[in-house]
Scaffold this motif. Structure first.
Motif, PDB file in Angstrom:
ATOM      1  N   MET A  54       0.834  -1.196   0.000  1.00 12.62           N
ATOM      2  CA  MET A  54       0.000   0.000   0.000  1.00 12.62           C
ATOM      3  C   MET A  54       0.877   1.257   0.000  1.00 12.62           C
ATOM      4  SD  MET A  54      -3.145   0.820   2.643  1.00 12.62           S
ATOM      5  CE  MET A  54      -3.521  -0.914   2.792  1.00 12.62           C
ATOM      6  N   LEU A  55       1.906   1.265   0.837  1.00  9.65           N
ATOM      7  CA  LEU A  55       2.824   2.403   0.892  1.00  9.65           C
ATOM      8  C   LEU A  55       3.486   2.627  -0.462  1.00  9.65           C
ATOM      9  CD1 LEU A  55       4.556   1.744   4.323  1.00  9.65           C
ATOM     10  CD2 LEU A  55       2.978   3.620   3.797  1.00  9.65           C
ATOM     11  N   ARG A  56       3.936   1.547  -1.069  1.00  8.75           N
ATOM     12  CA  ARG A  56       4.608   1.633  -2.369  1.00  8.75           C
ATOM     13  C   ARG A  56       3.660   2.198  -3.426  1.00  8.75           C
ATOM     14  NH1 ARG A  56       5.838  -3.564  -3.014  1.00  8.75           N
ATOM     15  NH2 ARG A  56       7.761  -3.286  -1.870  1.00  8.75           N
ATOM     16  N   GLU A  57       2.462   1.645  -3.521  1.00 14.24           N
ATOM     17  CA  GLU A  57       1.518   2.073  -4.552  1.00 14.24           C
ATOM     18  C   GLU A  57       1.014   3.500  -4.316  1.00 14.24           C
ATOM     19  OE1 GLU A  57       1.062   0.533  -7.357  1.00 14.24           O
ATOM     20  OE2 GLU A  57       2.311  -1.137  -6.701  1.00 14.24           O
ATOM     21  N   GLY A  62       1.366   9.336  -5.858  1.00 15.44           N
ATOM     22  CA  GLY A  62       1.541  10.738  -5.509  1.00 15.44           C
ATOM     23  C   GLY A  62       1.250  11.108  -4.068  1.00 15.44           C
ATOM     24  N   ALA A  63       1.023  10.121  -3.205  1.00 13.48           N
ATOM     25  CA  ALA A  63       0.765  10.427  -1.791  1.00 13.48           C
ATOM     26  C   ALA A  63       1.972  11.122  -1.183  1.00 13.48           C
ATOM     27  CB  ALA A  63       0.457   9.148  -1.013  1.00 13.48           C
ATOM     28  N   ALA A  91       9.843  -1.498   3.395  1.00 10.00           N
ATOM     29  CA  ALA A  91       9.016  -0.562   2.614  1.00 10.00           C
ATOM     30  C   ALA A  91       9.812  -0.007   1.434  1.00 10.00           C
ATOM     31  CB  ALA A  91       8.522   0.572   3.504  1.00 10.00           C
ATOM     32  N   ALA A  92       9.098   0.336   0.375  1.00  6.60           N
ATOM     33  CA  ALA A  92       9.765   0.786  -0.847  1.00  6.60           C
ATOM     34  C   ALA A  92       9.957   2.295  -0.860  1.00  6.60           C
ATOM     35  CB  ALA A  92       8.926   0.379  -2.050  1.00  6.60           C
ATOM     36  N   GLY A  93      10.941   2.720  -1.645  1.00  5.89           N
ATOM     37  CA  GLY A  93      11.164   4.139  -1.856  1.00  5.89           C
ATOM     38  C   GLY A  93      11.959   4.795  -0.749  1.00  5.89           C
ATOM     39  N   ASP A  94      12.219   6.061  -0.933  1.00  7.61           N
ATOM     40  CA  ASP A  94      12.977   6.821   0.042  1.00  7.61           C
ATOM     41  C   ASP A  94      11.991   7.638   0.878  1.00  7.61           C
ATOM     42  OD1 ASP A  94      15.296   9.550   0.016  1.00  7.61           O
ATOM     43  OD2 ASP A  94      15.263   7.814   1.309  1.00  7.61           O
TER      44      ASP A  94
END
Length: 108
Positions: A54-57, A62-63, A91-94
């Motif tokens: 959910m965090l990744r998507e 754009g969240a 979790a994905a991303g920075d």
């Protein structure tokens, strides 16, 4: 009465803001519409894996970091610390995630 009132409100609000309908949100998460509906009603809470997806998507959609922090903070309430540490490392991303009961950590 729903079990996770705050969490379900955040999930519903973010889904409505970035995916509009439950169908594309569920598809992006690899979950059923029925499962998303249970999260949004507060009858169930997402698993750690579902929250990570959910965090990744949501990030891709754009969240903002404060929105993601609110989601994680609401999910974390009542969860063991060990689960939180795994979530942070997977979790994905920075995305800088704020731990309400602990220090700020950065996802790698």
């Amino acid at each position: 009465m729903p079990l996770n009132v705050r969490l379900n409100e955040i999930i519903r609000g973010l889904r409505q803001a970035y995916f509009v309908k439950q169908d594309p949100f569920a598809a992006a998460l690899g979950r059923s519409v029925a499962e998303v509906s249970l999260w949004e009603s507060g009858e169930r809470r997402p698993s750690e894996g579902s929250l990570t997806r959910m965090l990744r998507e949501l990030r891709v959609a754009g969240a903002t970091t404060p929105e993601l922090n609110a989601l994680v903070g609401a999910w974390r309430r009542g969860m063991p610390t060990e689960s939180w540490d795994v979530l942070i490392s997977s979790a994905a991303g920075d995305v800088p995630l704020y731990c309400p009961a602990g220090p700020r950590r950065r996802v790698r």
